[in-house]
Scaffold this motif. Structure first.
Motif, PDB file in Angstrom:
ATOM      1  N   ALA A  94     -16.212  13.743  26.313  1.00 12.76           N
ATOM      2  CA  ALA A  94     -17.503  13.080  26.470  1.00 12.76           C
ATOM      3  C   ALA A  94     -17.512  11.721  25.783  1.00 12.76           C
ATOM      4  O   ALA A  94     -17.927  10.713  26.374  1.00 12.76           O
ATOM      5  N   ALA A  95     -17.065  11.672  24.547  1.00 12.73           N
ATOM      6  CA  ALA A  95     -17.057  10.410  23.812  1.00 12.73           C
ATOM      7  C   ALA A  95     -16.099   9.411  24.454  1.00 12.73           C
ATOM      8  O   ALA A  95     -16.401   8.209  24.541  1.00 12.73           O
ATOM      9  N   HIS A  96     -14.950   9.896  24.911  1.00 15.45           N
ATOM     10  CA  HIS A  96     -13.970   9.019  25.562  1.00 15.45           C
ATOM     11  C   HIS A  96     -14.544   8.412  26.837  1.00 15.45           C
ATOM     12  O   HIS A  96     -14.420   7.196  27.068  1.00 15.45           O
ATOM     13  N   VAL A  97     -15.163   9.231  27.668  1.00 11.11           N
ATOM     14  CA  VAL A  97     -15.717   8.753  28.938  1.00 11.11           C
ATOM     15  C   VAL A  97     -16.834   7.746  28.683  1.00 11.11           C
ATOM     16  O   VAL A  97     -16.917   6.707  29.356  1.00 11.11           O
ATOM     17  N   ARG A  98     -17.697   8.024  27.691  1.00 12.83           N
ATOM     18  CA  ARG A  98     -18.788   7.089  27.397  1.00 12.83           C
ATOM     19  C   ARG A  98     -18.240   5.735  26.953  1.00 12.83           C
ATOM     20  O   ARG A  98     -18.701   4.679  27.413  1.00 12.83           O
ATOM     21  N   ARG A  99     -17.258   5.736  26.066  1.00 18.13           N
ATOM     22  CA  ARG A  99     -16.674   4.467  25.612  1.00 18.13           C
ATOM     23  C   ARG A  99     -16.029   3.715  26.766  1.00 18.13           C
ATOM     24  O   ARG A  99     -16.180   2.493  26.891  1.00 18.13           O
ATOM     25  N   MET A 100     -15.310   4.430  27.599  1.00 12.15           N
ATOM     26  CA  MET A 100     -14.595   3.801  28.707  1.00 12.15           C
ATOM     27  C   MET A 100     -15.549   3.137  29.686  1.00 12.15           C
ATOM     28  O   MET A 100     -15.395   1.968  30.058  1.00 12.15           O
ATOM     29  N   PRO A 121      20.014  13.710  25.201  1.00 10.29           N
ATOM     30  CA  PRO A 121      18.885  13.025  24.588  1.00 10.29           C
ATOM     31  C   PRO A 121      17.591  13.732  24.939  1.00 10.29           C
ATOM     32  O   PRO A 121      17.419  14.259  26.030  1.00 10.29           O
ATOM     33  N   GLU A 122      16.681  13.727  24.002  1.00  9.98           N
ATOM     34  CA  GLU A 122      15.382  14.373  24.231  1.00  9.98           C
ATOM     35  C   GLU A 122      14.537  13.517  25.152  1.00  9.98           C
ATOM     36  O   GLU A 122      14.504  12.285  25.020  1.00  9.98           O
ATOM     37  N   THR A 123      13.890  14.133  26.124  1.00  7.37           N
ATOM     38  CA  THR A 123      13.033  13.398  27.056  1.00  7.37           C
ATOM     39  C   THR A 123      11.586  13.726  26.754  1.00  7.37           C
ATOM     40  O   THR A 123      11.248  14.795  26.262  1.00  7.37           O
ATOM     41  N   HIS A 124      10.735  12.776  27.053  1.00  2.00           N
ATOM     42  CA  HIS A 124       9.311  12.935  26.800  1.00  2.00           C
ATOM     43  C   HIS A 124       8.528  12.573  28.054  1.00  2.00           C
ATOM     44  O   HIS A 124       8.883  11.627  28.762  1.00  2.00           O
ATOM     45  N   ALA A 125       7.465  13.339  28.328  1.00  2.28           N
ATOM     46  CA  ALA A 125       6.580  12.990  29.430  1.00  2.28           C
ATOM     47  C   ALA A 125       5.807  11.733  29.068  1.00  2.28           C
ATOM     48  O   ALA A 125       5.544  11.467  27.893  1.00  2.28           O
ATOM     49  N   PRO A 126       5.446  10.908  30.052  1.00  3.91           N
ATOM     50  CA  PRO A 126       4.667   9.714  29.750  1.00  3.91           C
ATOM     51  C   PRO A 126       3.319  10.099  29.168  1.00  3.91           C
ATOM     52  O   PRO A 126       2.786  11.162  29.459  1.00  3.91           O
ATOM     53  N   PRO A 127       2.777   9.266  28.285  1.00  6.49           N
ATOM     54  CA  PRO A 127       1.491   9.591  27.673  1.00  6.49           C
ATOM     55  C   PRO A 127       0.403   9.701  28.734  1.00  6.49           C
ATOM     56  O   PRO A 127       0.379   8.969  29.713  1.00  6.49           O
ATOM     57  N   SER A 128      -0.518  10.645  28.523  1.00  5.08           N
ATOM     58  CA  SER A 128      -1.601  10.856  29.480  1.00  5.08           C
ATOM     59  C   SER A 128      -2.820  10.050  29.072  1.00  5.08           C
ATOM     60  O   SER A 128      -3.094   9.855  27.887  1.00  5.08           O
ATOM     61  N   ALA A 129      -3.565   9.561  30.077  1.00  4.45           N
ATOM     62  CA  ALA A 129      -4.816   8.864  29.810  1.00  4.45           C
ATOM     63  C   ALA A 129      -5.972   9.842  29.677  1.00  4.45           C
ATOM     64  O   ALA A 129      -7.087   9.433  29.382  1.00  4.45           O
ATOM     65  N   LEU A 130      -5.706  11.136  29.898  1.00  4.86           N
ATOM     66  CA  LEU A 130      -6.773  12.126  29.809  1.00  4.86           C
ATOM     67  C   LEU A 130      -6.996  12.538  28.359  1.00  4.86           C
ATOM     68  O   LEU A 130      -6.045  12.862  27.655  1.00  4.86           O
ATOM     69  N   PRO A 131      -8.243  12.544  27.910  1.00  4.59           N
ATOM     70  CA  PRO A 131      -8.520  12.963  26.536  1.00  4.59           C
ATOM     71  C   PRO A 131      -8.479  14.475  26.405  1.00  4.59           C
ATOM     72  O   PRO A 131      -8.547  15.210  27.394  1.00  4.59           O
ATOM     73  N   TYR A 189      -8.248   2.647  34.481  1.00  2.00           N
ATOM     74  CA  TYR A 189      -7.790   2.870  35.847  1.00  2.00           C
ATOM     75  C   TYR A 189      -6.451   3.594  35.899  1.00  2.00           C
ATOM     76  O   TYR A 189      -5.856   3.729  36.964  1.00  2.00           O
ATOM     77  N   THR A 190      -5.993   4.069  34.730  1.00  2.00           N
ATOM     78  CA  THR A 190      -4.971   5.107  34.673  1.00  2.00           C
ATOM     79  C   THR A 190      -5.655   6.459  34.559  1.00  2.00           C
ATOM     80  O   THR A 190      -5.222   7.451  35.151  1.00  2.00           O
ATOM     81  N   TYR A 191      -6.747   6.489  33.803  1.00  2.08           N
ATOM     82  CA  TYR A 191      -7.564   7.708  33.700  1.00  2.08           C
ATOM     83  C   TYR A 191      -8.053   8.152  35.075  1.00  2.08           C
ATOM     84  O   TYR A 191      -8.058   9.355  35.372  1.00  2.08           O
ATOM     85  N   LEU A 192      -8.450   7.204  35.928  1.00  2.00           N
ATOM     86  CA  LEU A 192      -9.007   7.563  37.235  1.00  2.00           C
ATOM     87  C   LEU A 192      -8.067   8.445  38.047  1.00  2.00           C
ATOM     88  O   LEU A 192      -8.444   9.564  38.420  1.00  2.00           O
ATOM     89  N   PRO A 193      -6.836   8.012  38.373  1.00  2.00           N
ATOM     90  CA  PRO A 193      -5.974   8.905  39.167  1.00  2.00           C
ATOM     91  C   PRO A 193      -5.619  10.197  38.449  1.00  2.00           C
ATOM     92  O   PRO A 193      -5.520  11.249  39.084  1.00  2.00           O
ATOM     93  N   GLU A 194      -5.428  10.144  37.131  1.00  2.00           N
ATOM     94  CA  GLU A 194      -5.099  11.378  36.411  1.00  2.00           C
ATOM     95  C   GLU A 194      -6.255  12.364  36.453  1.00  2.00           C
ATOM     96  O   GLU A 194      -6.056  13.577  36.598  1.00  2.00           O
ATOM     97  N   ARG A 229     -16.228  15.071  37.906  1.00  2.00           N
ATOM     98  CA  ARG A 229     -14.898  15.237  37.290  1.00  2.00           C
ATOM     99  C   ARG A 229     -14.865  14.667  35.877  1.00  2.00           C
ATOM    100  O   ARG A 229     -13.935  14.955  35.104  1.00  2.00           O
ATOM    101  N   ASN A 230     -15.872  13.873  35.503  1.00  2.00           N
ATOM    102  CA  ASN A 230     -15.926  13.300  34.167  1.00  2.00           C
ATOM    103  C   ASN A 230     -16.680  14.178  33.173  1.00  2.00           C
ATOM    104  O   ASN A 230     -16.741  13.848  31.985  1.00  2.00           O
ATOM    105  N   LEU A 231     -17.274  15.282  33.649  1.00  2.00           N
ATOM    106  CA  LEU A 231     -18.036  16.144  32.756  1.00  2.00           C
ATOM    107  C   LEU A 231     -17.106  16.880  31.796  1.00  2.00           C
ATOM    108  O   LEU A 231     -16.050  17.368  32.190  1.00  2.00           O
ATOM    109  N   ALA A 232     -17.539  16.986  30.553  1.00  2.00           N
ATOM    110  CA  ALA A 232     -16.746  17.722  29.568  1.00  2.00           C
ATOM    111  C   ALA A 232     -16.692  19.205  29.889  1.00  2.00           C
ATOM    112  O   ALA A 232     -15.730  19.892  29.519  1.00  2.00           O
ATOM    113  N   ASP A 233     -17.707  19.718  30.585  1.00  2.00           N
ATOM    114  CA  ASP A 233     -17.756  21.127  30.991  1.00  2.00           C
ATOM    115  C   ASP A 233     -18.349  21.179  32.399  1.00  2.00           C
ATOM    116  O   ASP A 233     -19.571  21.111  32.564  1.00  2.00           O
TER     117      ASP A 233
END
Length: 248
Positions: free
Chosen positions: A18-24, A2-12, A201-206, A140-144
């Motif tokens: 930038a837009a993701h962090v602002r909304r969050m 069976p094909e396995t998949h990594a769990p979805p990431s909270a990182l954009p 708070y999944t984004y934070l540890p990732e 760590r939240n900076l886009a660059d």
């Protein structure tokens, strides 16, 4: 098989960060301070005190200082309330709701703090405007990251100090194992329950685990125009404190 998949990431994706962090942060702003203190067991207050101690503000106690990625202004308040401080702190963040929560909570009442809603990658301040700068849990939240470090170097006066307080991961066992259990299992669960946000708070540890290790961050600070960069880990390696001096 069976094909396995990594769990979805909270990182954009980088282009969407930038837009993701602002909304969050707009969404979790009302409960941000409470969660910070609860999830860190109030250790974050001691970290901020240490960060201000490393700023060297005593050399220009009446100067103007930048708290970049200021959030709800806790680090700005820590400096502005120092007994001998006679200067001014500009608390800059690109999420209006975070600044609004800090000001509206009354923590800035009677202290010399001016909030500014601004992008850390394009600060609306002239070159060599500030006598020092801090960033608490924001780089760590900076886009660059490199562009953000160069922008902070631009607005600092020669000889001014930049202090960065950021999460990292402990390196020694058995503390490392206990920490990762808390960081990856307990923290996201409690964070979701209190903040009502499904992924913040999944984004934070990732985001922490995908951020450069302290030696690499020090190297990138030097490349951005800072000399004498030093760093230390705090509380067994949960966070790291970097500081360097603007050259030129």
């Amino acid at each position: 098989m069976p094909e396995t998949h990594a769990p979805p990431s909270a990182l954009p994706a980088p282009a969407e960060k930038a837009a993701h962090v602002r909304r969050m942060f707009s969404s979790i702003a009302p409960r941000y301070d409470l969660l910070n203190h609860v999830l860190s067991l109030n250790i974050d207050k001691l970290w901020r005190k240490r960060a201000v101690n490393r700023l060297g503000w005593e050399r220009a106690p009446a100067g103007t200082y930048l708290d970049n990625c200021a959030g709800t202004l806790d680090l700005a308040v820590e400096l502005a309330k120092r007994k001998a401080f006679r200067g001014r702190v500009v608390g800059s963040d690109f999420t209006y709701e975070m600044l609004q929560n800090g000001v509206g909570g009354g923590k800035t009442r009677g202290v010399p703090i001016g909030p500014a809603c601004a992008d850390a990658l394009a600060l609306p301040f002239p070159d060599q405007s500030f006598d020092g700068a801090t960033v608490g849990f924001g780089v760590r939240n900076l886009a660059d990251l490199d562009a953000g470090l160069r922008e902070m170097a631009r607005v600092l006066k020669p000889g001014a100090r930049l202090v960065i307080l950021e999460f990292t991961t402990p390196g020694w066992q058995p503390f490392r194992g206990l920490y990762f259990f808390y960081f990856l299992k307990v923290l996201p669960l409690v964070g979701r329950m209190v903040s009502k946000h499904s992924s913040a708070y999944t984004y934070l540890p990732e985001s922490v685990m995908n951020f450069p290790e302290p030696p690499e961050l020090a190297r990138r600070m030097e490349a951005a125009g800072f000399s004498g960069v030093q760093w230390e880990t705090l509380s067994g390696g949960i966070s790291a404190l970097h500081h360097g001096t603007k050259t030129g």
